[in-house]
Write a protein that holds these residues in place. Structure first.
Motif: not given
Length: 192
Positions: A88-95, A100-104, A130-136, A170-172
């Motif tokens: 639900r949350k990782a030490e480093v969350n996916p990006v 965020d600006r690029a995503m918007r 959605f789920v961000v997988g280990v491969d992004g 970039t995966p979490g």
């Protein structure tokens, strides 16, 4: 008429929460939305509709964040039906690559405003989980909440389509290893 889609990325990861059940009464020419069982809001102008969407989105986001925090406090992970562990949350969350600006920008450039919704001058907001997988890669995409029960189905469909077309993230990371992480973003459809 120029089309615009507003996209807001919530800070942090949101957990799937129960939708706020708002209903619309279309018995008159003006749209009325039931906010509580005893309160009806007249949404006859664009400004009133947009103010309602903004307020309702904020309320849904707050409820979702509260539910997510409660679930995270109980357990930071869950296992989906296929046996995959999802954080639900990782030490480093996916990006999203570029942030965020690029995503918007990606969402703005790739969302196609549904034709019939534009003709009917419909607007609204949906929350896409959605789920961000280990491969992004992005998977398990679903619209879990919307600003009202009658948000046009085309908004839901388009939001799922465009999120599914996202490039790899970039995966979490947890304990310096890539992990699957649940993520959520609200997307507001607005005609300008």
């Amino acid at each position: 008429m120029k089309k615009n889609i507003k996209v807001f990325a919530l800070i942090g990861v949101l957990f799937l929460a129960q939708s706020c059940g708002t209903k619309t009464d279309k018995s008159s020419e003006e749209t009325k939305v039931e906010v509580t069982p005893t309160e009806t809001v007249n949404l006859s102008s664009i400004e009133q509709r947009r103010a309602f969407i903004k307020k309702d989105s904020a309320m849904i986001a707050e409820k979702r964040m509260k539910a997510w925090n409660e679930m995270y406090a109980k357990t930071p992970t869950y296992t989906n039906p296929t046996g995959t562990v999802i954080y639900r949350k990782a030490e480093v969350n996916p990006v999203f690559v570029g942030g965020d600006r690029a995503m918007r920008k990606f969402l703005r450039d790739n969302i196609v405003y549904p034709e019939q919704a534009e003709k009917d001058e419909l607007e609204g907001a949906v929350f896409v989980d959605f789920v961000v997988g280990v491969d992004g890669t992005v998977s398990n995409i679903e619209v879990t909440d919307a600003t009202s029960a009658d948000v046009d189905q085309a908004f839901r469909t388009e939001a799922v389509r465009v999120v599914g077309s996202m490039p790899k993230w970039t995966p979490g990371r947890q304990n310096d290893k890539p992990v699957n992480v649940k993520y959520s973003i609200p997307i507001t459809f607005q005609i300008i």
